[in-house]
Design a protein around this motif. Structure first.
Motif, PDB file in Angstrom:
ATOM      1  N   TYR A  89       0.836  -1.188   0.000  1.00  7.39           N
ATOM      2  CA  TYR A  89       0.000   0.000   0.000  1.00  7.39           C
ATOM      3  C   TYR A  89       0.882   1.254   0.000  1.00  7.39           C
ATOM      4  CZ  TYR A  89      -3.769   3.241   0.865  1.00  7.39           C
ATOM      5  OH  TYR A  89      -4.655   4.280   0.717  1.00  7.39           O
ATOM      6  N   ALA A  90       1.869   1.290   0.900  1.00  4.78           N
ATOM      7  CA  ALA A  90       2.724   2.472   1.037  1.00  4.78           C
ATOM      8  C   ALA A  90       3.592   2.690  -0.192  1.00  4.78           C
ATOM      9  CB  ALA A  90       3.589   2.333   2.291  1.00  4.78           C
ATOM     10  N   ALA A  91       4.274   1.634  -0.644  1.00  5.35           N
ATOM     11  CA  ALA A  91       5.167   1.770  -1.793  1.00  5.35           C
ATOM     12  C   ALA A  91       4.384   2.048  -3.069  1.00  5.35           C
ATOM     13  CB  ALA A  91       5.998   0.495  -1.959  1.00  5.35           C
ATOM     14  N   GLY A  92       3.246   1.336  -3.220  1.00  2.74           N
ATOM     15  CA  GLY A  92       2.456   1.496  -4.435  1.00  2.74           C
ATOM     16  C   GLY A  92       1.796   2.847  -4.574  1.00  2.74           C
ATOM     17  N   ALA A  93       1.719   3.610  -3.497  1.00  2.63           N
ATOM     18  CA  ALA A  93       1.105   4.937  -3.562  1.00  2.63           C
ATOM     19  C   ALA A  93       2.103   6.057  -3.274  1.00  2.63           C
ATOM     20  CB  ALA A  93      -0.062   5.025  -2.586  1.00  2.63           C
ATOM     21  N   SER A  94       3.364   5.721  -2.956  1.00  6.18           N
ATOM     22  CA  SER A  94       4.391   6.749  -2.744  1.00  6.18           C
ATOM     23  C   SER A  94       5.082   7.135  -4.047  1.00  6.18           C
ATOM     24  CB  SER A  94       5.448   6.250  -1.756  1.00  6.18           C
ATOM     25  OG  SER A  94       4.928   6.158  -0.467  1.00  6.18           O
ATOM     26  N   ILE A  95       5.246   6.154  -4.934  1.00  8.90           N
ATOM     27  CA  ILE A  95       6.045   6.420  -6.139  1.00  8.90           C
ATOM     28  C   ILE A  95       5.386   7.463  -7.031  1.00  8.90           C
ATOM     29  CG2 ILE A  95       7.098   4.136  -6.088  1.00  8.90           C
ATOM     30  CD1 ILE A  95       5.238   3.356  -8.388  1.00  8.90           C
ATOM     31  N   THR A 290      10.368  14.721  -0.834  1.00 14.73           N
ATOM     32  CA  THR A 290      10.363  14.456   0.612  1.00 14.73           C
ATOM     33  C   THR A 290       8.953  14.188   1.131  1.00 14.73           C
ATOM     34  OG1 THR A 290      10.228  16.838   1.122  1.00 14.73           O
ATOM     35  CG2 THR A 290      12.426  15.858   0.969  1.00 14.73           C
ATOM     36  N   GLY A 291       7.959  14.830   0.523  1.00 13.33           N
ATOM     37  CA  GLY A 291       6.579  14.575   0.933  1.00 13.33           C
ATOM     38  C   GLY A 291       6.158  13.140   0.647  1.00 13.33           C
ATOM     39  N   GLY A 292       6.558  12.613  -0.523  1.00 10.21           N
ATOM     40  CA  GLY A 292       6.246  11.224  -0.852  1.00 10.21           C
ATOM     41  C   GLY A 292       6.890  10.250   0.110  1.00 10.21           C
ATOM     42  N   LEU A 293       8.147  10.505   0.470  1.00  8.93           N
ATOM     43  CA  LEU A 293       8.854   9.624   1.410  1.00  8.93           C
ATOM     44  C   LEU A 293       8.272   9.745   2.822  1.00  8.93           C
ATOM     45  CD1 LEU A 293      12.556  10.091   0.258  1.00  8.93           C
ATOM     46  CD2 LEU A 293      11.062   8.134  -0.150  1.00  8.93           C
ATOM     47  N   ALA A 294       7.894  10.958   3.212  1.00 10.16           N
ATOM     48  CA  ALA A 294       7.288  11.139   4.543  1.00 10.16           C
ATOM     49  C   ALA A 294       5.929  10.452   4.611  1.00 10.16           C
ATOM     50  CB  ALA A 294       7.152  12.627   4.854  1.00 10.16           C
ATOM     51  N   TRP A 295       5.149  10.575   3.533  1.00 11.61           N
ATOM     52  CA  TRP A 295       3.826   9.940   3.529  1.00 11.61           C
ATOM     53  C   TRP A 295       3.938   8.417   3.642  1.00 11.61           C
ATOM     54  CZ3 TRP A 295       1.600   6.278   0.410  1.00 11.61           C
ATOM     55  CH2 TRP A 295       0.228   6.067   0.594  1.00 11.61           C
ATOM     56  N   PHE A 296       4.969   7.829   3.034  1.00  7.95           N
ATOM     57  CA  PHE A 296       5.186   6.383   3.087  1.00  7.95           C
ATOM     58  C   PHE A 296       5.083   5.866   4.522  1.00  7.95           C
ATOM     59  CE2 PHE A 296       7.815   2.651   3.651  1.00  7.95           C
ATOM     60  CZ  PHE A 296       7.623   1.887   2.507  1.00  7.95           C
ATOM     61  N   ALA A 297       5.560   6.657   5.464  1.00 10.28           N
ATOM     62  CA  ALA A 297       5.607   6.203   6.857  1.00 10.28           C
ATOM     63  C   ALA A 297       4.221   6.041   7.473  1.00 10.28           C
ATOM     64  CB  ALA A 297       6.420   7.192   7.699  1.00 10.28           C
ATOM     65  N   ILE A 298       3.224   6.771   6.968  1.00 11.24           N
ATOM     66  CA  ILE A 298       1.895   6.721   7.605  1.00 11.24           C
ATOM     67  C   ILE A 298       1.215   5.369   7.388  1.00 11.24           C
ATOM     68  CG2 ILE A 298      -0.412   7.746   7.641  1.00 11.24           C
ATOM     69  CD1 ILE A 298       0.885  10.445   7.118  1.00 11.24           C
ATOM     70  N   PRO A 299       0.943   4.945   6.135  1.00  9.75           N
ATOM     71  CA  PRO A 299       0.299   3.631   5.987  1.00  9.75           C
ATOM     72  C   PRO A 299       1.225   2.483   6.372  1.00  9.75           C
ATOM     73  CG  PRO A 299       0.878   4.527   3.841  1.00  9.75           C
ATOM     74  CD  PRO A 299       1.110   5.620   4.845  1.00  9.75           C
ATOM     75  N   PHE A 300       2.526   2.628   6.086  1.00 10.59           N
ATOM     76  CA  PHE A 300       3.483   1.561   6.393  1.00 10.59           C
ATOM     77  C   PHE A 300       3.535   1.293   7.899  1.00 10.59           C
ATOM     78  CE2 PHE A 300       8.122   0.347   6.974  1.00 10.59           C
ATOM     79  CZ  PHE A 300       7.938  -0.961   6.542  1.00 10.59           C
ATOM     80  N   THR A 301       3.672   2.340   8.685  1.00  6.21           N
ATOM     81  CA  THR A 301       3.805   2.179  10.134  1.00  6.21           C
ATOM     82  C   THR A 301       2.469   1.909  10.809  1.00  6.21           C
ATOM     83  OG1 THR A 301       5.666   3.731  10.066  1.00  6.21           O
ATOM     84  CG2 THR A 301       4.737   3.240  12.214  1.00  6.21           C
TER      85      THR A 301
END
Length: 781
Positions: A89-95, A290-301
């Motif tokens: 979910y996180a990777a597929g929506a961060s890229i 940086t916003g994409g990488l920061a957002w990754f942490a929300i669904p991932f974590t």
């Protein structure tokens, strides 16, 4: 499902948080426009002045991309597939976010004056193509908004028992309020507050569940519970049936659908183009990366925590409850009780409202610029554009509730819309992107590709559903295989037609013509655009966006997950501990970046606003108006001021008293060679619609003011005098300029032209209340 919280708590959160957010954002907008001197124009309403910095862009991206699905669907796939679900979910929506950095800088290079992405299409291809991509843009905003409200209302209903039809109309209320008045800048402020709050709550959940809650037993306890759960009920399609493996066929299929679908909701979503337009070139690229990488942490974590907690604690949910996104709230309530339910409901509500604000402004801009100004009234003034935009915000805001109610009655869930959106909007991604970055893109190929991709995707989706399940319904079209085939065919058909058509019959478009076709009326904004048009800098920024955007995307969807998938590796306790350490560290690092960077970048404005507010508060605590008036009259009689005063501001409106003020200022300075007198004329503009004032009208008003000042006879020492013209609220402008010029005294008439019978005019009285500078008032006689 029996509600975890009472309806009163639900109403308190939905109405209370909506009110708090609306008031907070409105105050922030007021501070910027009143005390930091920002002029509210139609350009400002839609582009936030085109000067937004990296930190605010990053936090805005995080907030706009944090939907109800981010908090709910990510935990659902964790519950279904195990640890691989949150990652995909996180990777597929961060890229999509990091790759959009490429389009952001290309936008700055090719069409820096644009307001919307269909505007770019029209400037390049024409009206027919413009209408096609405008349709896709509006459909994207509609689908995203539907998901936001559906997911939010479903959780509000399940946690509190509030009627779902009431919830779908309550959710947009606060959003409509602050977006109506503050435009895009209000959305940026709301995004920052929302993103900061979400990160705080995510970290609270992680720390509480892994390090405080005894029922879980820490990281090792979670590991053993998940291993036991897999032994009792193996996950179909996962390596060894384990929850703790990246080798999950179901999660991989979900990841593919996630990647395809989310390209459409970013690349064809006007809200992200508006963020790129609002930022400076380097800020746009850094903000999206940086916003994409920061957002990754929300669904991932969050999903790795809540979704797996639901499995570990034996939470049992029906397929309908899972598809409605109830895994996360159920796990939060089960593990943390009422506190968990309240925290989850609160961040869900703020996420829905903040992202909803972005969609409101996006739809408003499309209606205002691409429909009204393009086809209805091309010569519309700034005031008219603001009016249309506000009508659009109200209309779409109410429509959010109606649309969600209709979809709910049809049986469409959050999961259904999330997985189907790529079929409906994915076909526009490649034609739109290539139209912005590639001069050879053929207009007919791009337009036909978008339409053909949509048609082929829908036909494949429906045909496969009917072939495999024997009927066409919400249930059959919601199955994973038809959705996968429809998503892939939609975007691949479109890509093939665009590329082949453009290679067979390439265009040779000169992107410089866009700068001539898309105009900006605001002089200040135009100067900012010209300042940022350094081609050398833009090319360097473009190379950075390609290099880092592509590298990050490949790392997230290939380099990191695929070795785990093909090896069939099942996590050991040590690997699981390392995985959780990465998730927690990523969340803390992202939170620090998102919370602190905007404050650091805005520190000068914050200090200035605090200084001015403190001065007003200090002034309010002093003596009342009558004693202050007496004090000021006494000051005018002190001869010692002649030697001390070096700068004086004289407010002139043409009245007898204001003309006497100029002569009096000259007499004060007759023995001072180094003195300076500023003669100020403020053209009154106190309409509630002040933000809609046009730059052309401003120029005309200021020219009239300059003519009036030139007609005034001043003493012989002309080198001591400087004429200044402003427009707005006279008292506010006088106090503001006095502070800015750091004058020792303000000199003005006790009453102006409009106060013939008054003892003291309303402007003079307001100046006395608004400034800490000494004020001398002169009568007409």
């Amino acid at each position: 499902m029996e509600p975890f919280l009472s309806q009163s708590i639900g109403y308190a959160i939905v109405l209370g948080m909506g009110l708090v957010m609306a008031v907070a954002v409105t105050i922030l907008v007021k501070i910027e426009t009143k005390w930091l001197g920002t002029k509210k124009t139609s350009e400002w309403f839609y582009t936030a002045g085109r000067t937004v910095k990296t930190g605010l862009v990053a936090s805005s991206v995080v907030s706009a991309w944090t939907w109800a699905a981010t908090l709910l669907q990510s935990s659902s796939v964790a519950y279904q597939f195990g640890i691989s679900g949150p990652f995909w979910y996180a990777a597929g929506a961060s890229i999509q976010i990091v790759l959009f950095a490429i389009l952001a800088v290309e936008l700055k290079r090719k069409a820096p004056s644009s307001h919307t992405f269909p505007e770019i299409i029209r400037a390049r291809f024409g009206n027919r193509e413009h209408k096609v991509f405008l349709f896709f843009g509006l459909m994207t905003n509609t689908i995203v908004t539907a998901m936001l409200v559906l997911g939010g209302a479903a959780v509000v209903n399940s946690l509190t028992g509030i009627n779902i039809y009431i919830a779908v109309f309550l959710i947009p209320l606060g959003v409509i309020f602050y977006t109506f008045f503050g435009g895009l800048k209000a959305t940026f402020f709301a995004d920052y507050l929302n993103a900061s709050f979400i990160f705080v709550v995510v970290i609270v959940f992680v720390i509480t569940i892994y390090f405080v809650n005894h029922s879980i037993g820490g990281i090792s306890g979670m590991y053993h519970k998940l291993s036991t759960a897999a032994a009792l009920k193996p996950v179909e399609g996962n390596s060894s049936g384990a929850y703790l493996t990246m080798a999950s066929f179901g999660a991989l299929i979900f990841g593919i659908i996630n990647i395809v679908g989310n390209f459409g909701t970013v690349f064809v979503n006007q809200s992200y183009w508006q963020r790129a337009i609002a930022a400076r070139p380097r800020s746009a690229v850094k903000g999206f990366l940086t916003g994409g990488l920061a957002w990754f942490a929300i669904p991932f974590t969050l999903a790795t925590t809540l979704g797996l907690s639901a499995v570990a604690t034996g939470v049992s949910l029906t397929p309908e409850q899972i598809s409605s996104g109830l895994v996360a709230p159920t796990a939060a309530s089960h593990v943390l009780g009422d506190l968990g339910a309240v925290l989850l409901l609160t961040i869900l509500f703020t996420a829905v409202t903040s992202a909803g604000s972005a969609e409101l402004v996006a739809v408003s801009s499309l209606v205002t610029y691409d429909i009204y100004r393009t086809y209805v009234k091309p010569a519309a003034t700034g005031r008219e554009l603001i009016k249309i935009s506000r009508i659009s915000i109200l209309g779409f805001g109410v429509g959010m509730g109606i649309l969600a109610s209709i979809l709910f009655n049809m049986g469409a869930s959050l999961e259904y819309l999330y997985l189907a959106m790529g079929i409906l909007i994915g076909s526009a991604v490649i034609p739109l992107s290539l139209s912005v970055v590639w001069k050879k893109t053929n207009r007919n190929a791009a337009t036909s590709a978008a339409i053909a991709g949509l048609v082929s995707g829908i036909l494949a989706w429906v045909f496969t559903s009917n072939f495999l399940y024997g009927h066409i319904s919400i249930v059959s079209t919601g199955q994973i295989l038809p959705l996968l085939i429809g998503n892939i065919l939609s975007i691949s058909t479109s890509a093939a037609i665009t590329l082949i058509g453009s290679l067979v019959k390439p265009d040779d478009f000169n992107f410089n013509t866009m700068k001539q076709k898309i105009l900006v009326a605001d002089d200040k904004i135009r100067s900012i655009i010209q300042h940022d048009s350094d081609e050398k800098l833009l090319k360097s920024t473009s190379r950075l966006s390609y290099r880092y955007g592509i590298a990050l995307a490949l790392t997230l969807v290939i380099v990191w997950p695929l070795p785990f998938y093909f090896s069939g590796y099942v996590f050991s306790l040590g690997m699981y501990q390392a995985w959780i350490f990465i998730a927690v560290s990523w969340a803390i690092g992202a939170a620090t970046w998102i919370v602190l960077l905007p404050l650091i970048e805005a520190r000068h404005g914050i200090f200035e606003a605090v200084k001015k507010i403190s001065a007003i508060v200090s002034l309010a605590s002093r003596t009342d108006l009558s004693s202050r008036k007496t004090e000021m009259n006494l000051v005018s009689n002190f001869n010692y001021l002649q030697g001390d005063i070096k700068r004086i501001l004289v407010a002139v409106d043409g009245s007898v008293a204001s003309l006497r003020a100029i002569n009096y200022a000259g007499s004060l300075f007759e023995d001072s060679a180094r003195a300076r007198i500023y003669i100020l004329n403020v053209i009154e503009w106190t309409n509630e619609d002040e933000e809609s004032i046009d730059s052309l009208l401003v120029s005309k008003m200021e020219e009239e003011g300059r003519k009036m000042l030139k007609s005034i006879i001043i003493p012989e020492k002309k080198n001591e005098y400087e004429r200044i013209v402003r427009h707005g609220d006279p008292a506010s402008k006088i106090a503001e300029l006095a502070q800015k010029l750091d004058v020792e005294m303000i000199l003005m008439g006790s009453k102006g032209l409009g106060n013939a019978e008054a003892g003291i005019g309303h402007v003079s009285a307001k100046v006395l209340r608004s400034t800490t500078k000494p004020v001398v008032l002169l009568n007409n006689k």
